[in-house]
Scaffold this motif. Structure first.
Motif, short mmCIF file in Angstrom:
data_model
loop_
_atom_site.label_atom_id
_atom_site.label_comp_id
_atom_site.label_asym_id
_atom_site.label_seq_id
_atom_site.Cartn_x
_atom_site.Cartn_y
_atom_site.Cartn_z
N VAL A 126 7.53 46.70 -22.64
CA VAL A 126 6.87 47.77 -23.38
C VAL A 126 7.10 49.12 -22.71
O VAL A 126 7.44 50.12 -23.37
N LEU A 127 6.95 49.17 -21.40
CA LEU A 127 7.12 50.44 -20.69
C LEU A 127 8.57 50.93 -20.77
O LEU A 127 8.82 52.13 -20.97
N ARG A 132 12.30 54.86 -23.35
CA ARG A 132 13.50 55.10 -24.16
C ARG A 132 13.18 55.79 -25.48
O ARG A 132 14.07 56.05 -26.29
N GLY A 133 11.90 56.06 -25.73
CA GLY A 133 11.50 56.75 -26.95
C GLY A 133 11.43 55.86 -28.17
O GLY A 133 11.64 56.32 -29.29
N ALA A 134 11.11 54.58 -27.98
CA ALA A 134 11.07 53.63 -29.09
C ALA A 134 9.89 53.90 -30.01
O ALA A 134 8.87 54.48 -29.61
N LEU A 139 8.06 49.14 -29.44
CA LEU A 139 6.88 48.96 -28.60
C LEU A 139 6.21 47.61 -28.84
O LEU A 139 5.36 47.19 -28.06
N ALA A 140 6.57 46.94 -29.93
CA ALA A 140 6.10 45.56 -30.13
C ALA A 140 6.73 44.63 -29.10
O ALA A 140 6.25 43.51 -28.89
N CYS A 218 1.23 46.76 -32.11
CA CYS A 218 2.45 47.41 -32.61
C CYS A 218 3.27 46.44 -33.44
O CYS A 218 3.88 46.83 -34.45
N GLY A 219 3.28 45.18 -33.03
CA GLY A 219 4.00 44.17 -33.80
C GLY A 219 3.42 44.00 -35.19
O GLY A 219 4.15 43.87 -36.18
N GLU A 220 2.08 44.02 -35.29
CA GLU A 220 1.44 43.92 -36.59
C GLU A 220 1.76 45.14 -37.45
O GLU A 220 2.03 45.03 -38.65
#
Length: 439
Positions: A126-127, A132-134, A139-140, A218-220
């Motif tokens: 996640v970090l 990387r600006g995702a 971020l999921a 974030c995944g949801e």
């Protein structure tokens, strides 16, 4: 204490073979040990060591993994891969790509690869994605279950902390490999693990749990966005689902960007950066009406034609000013670069009797070719036929032409000349044109 329940609860309902991605480190050894203790799993369990050949010790580590599997009564498999990095690709990414490609090739339907990433691994991912600006999809981080080849990749320990893994390993007296490269800070993940996270955890001891929860949220959110984008794509797709109707795209820039990303994913391309998405919109979608813009991305060409956004392979160098002979009795021929011509028996097309006694050759367009179609008066230039059919300009030069005894007989996948067209109830050949190149 860590138990088998953590593994079994993560598995899909139907499970065939179970392959444990086994590096010999403590995490994958614990996962393998948990699985090997289940009598019902012994027959379908296999430990897989992937040798990237990036370190001198890799062969010895493979031997260690084999012996551990033998001690546990588990089948062992060693795979050797080429982990050379492509231009612009990091060594870690290259190794990961090669590893998962090799594992994917093992899988049949319902087979599962078990990977041992745990909660701290998720925190690191996640970090790194954040740095990387995702967006929300990045971020999921790592999903608990995802498709891999014809089967699935499952990470059953994602909700388990590293401390629990180590406690289990020590209580069971396990022997594992310590990769010396993990102590160096040359790689981003190692630097984060060795230098940054210890400081962060001094301040926020439960950081791995809270960040893992954020990844799950974030995944949801990403799943909801994907569902919305798929519904929108259905509304703006052309007759060919690989196209987008430009004049039906939403006005809002954020929604346009989301649809472009989803559309590229549907065409088999990796998620683009924000800069690439903006370039597609500015240079292709919003270009002047009389322009013929294109943008190359991951081996594909993003183009505009008749108010449609299309994604096509960057056609390889298969054209030739000469001709290619179609061997007698051959069902298909390869023109190079993933281009293939195939013939199959059909109720319409080129009459078999004419084909079988002729010299069949393949050429590409040179200009000036004409064709008389069945039931239509006069001969028509290919240029006009292509225009009437809406064939994109870039495809016209690459679509193969079929000649019988030196005379134009067909345009592969489109038209058959009247003089070779089979009559009713007469056996025929239909020729199809395919690109097997993935983009």
């Amino acid at each position: 204490m860590l138990s088998f329940q953590a593994v079994s609860s993560a598995l899909p309902e139907r499970v065939g073979r179970l392959y444990v991605a086994y590096s010999g480190g403590v995490d994958s050894h614990v996962l393998l040990h948990l699985c090997a203790r289940q009598p019902d799993w012994q027959a379908k369990l296999c430990g897989v060591y992937v040798d990237h050949r990036l370190q001198a010790e890799s062969t010895a580590w493979g031997t260690h993994c084999r012996r551990q599997c033998e001690a546990l009564g588990v089948e062992f498999l060693l795979l050797t891969v080429d982990a050379s990095a492509a231009p612009g690709e990091s060594p870690e990414a290259a190794a990961r790509r090669a590893r998962y490609a090799a594992l994917a090739d093992l899988l049949d339907r319902d087979d599962v690869v078990l990977a041992a990433q745990h909660r701290e691994d998720q925190l690191e991912t996640v970090l790194l994605q954040l740095f990387r600006g995702a967006g929300v999809a990045g971020l999921a981080a790592m999903p608990r279950i995802s498709p891999l080849g014809r089967g699935s990749l499952v990470r059953p320990l994602l909700k388990v902390g590293k401390a629990e893994v180590l406690v289990y390993a020590r209580q069971q007296g396990l022997v594992w490999i310590e990769d010396p490269s993990n102590a160096t800070n040359d790689f981003d993940r190692n630097f984060l693990r060795n230098q940054v996270l210890p400081l962060l955890k001094q301040r926020w001891p439960g950081l791995d749990k809270t960040v893992a929860r954020s990844a799950e949220l974030c995944g949801e959110a990403a799943e909801c966005l994907d569902e919305w984008a798929e519904a929108q794509l259905a509304a703006v797709s052309g007759l060919d689902r690989g196209e987008l109707a430009i004049d039906q795209l939403p006005v809002a820039a954020s929604r346009r960007r989301l649809l472009i990303r989803q559309w590229l994913a549907r065409n088999g391309l990796r998620p683009p950066s924000r800069a690439i998405t903006e370039a597609i919109l500015a240079q292709v979608v919003d270009a002047r009406g009389d322009a013929n813009p294109q943008l190359c991305y991951q081996g594909a060409l993003i183009r505009r034609y008749r108010k449609r956004l299309v994604c096509v392979p960057a056609y390889p160098a298969v054209r030739t000013h000469g001709e290619v002979v179609w061997p007698d009795n051959a069902q298909q021929i390869e023109l190079g670069g993933g281009c293939r011509l195939s013939k199959e028996v059909s109720v319409d097309g080129i009459a078999q009797a004419l084909w079988d006694r002729a010299s069949v050759t393949v050429r590409f367009r040179r200009g000036g070719e004409k064709l008389k179609l069945p039931g239509r008066g006069g001969r028509h230039s290919l240029k006009k036929l292509y225009q009437a059919a809406g064939t994109p300009p870039w495809e016209r030069e690459w679509r193969p032409l079929i000649y019988l005894d030196g005379s134009l007989a067909a345009v592969a996948g489109l038209w058959v000349a009247e003089w070779v067209s089979g009559s009713k109830n007469e056996p025929c050949y239909r020729v199809s044109w395919q690109f097997r190149q993935s983009v």
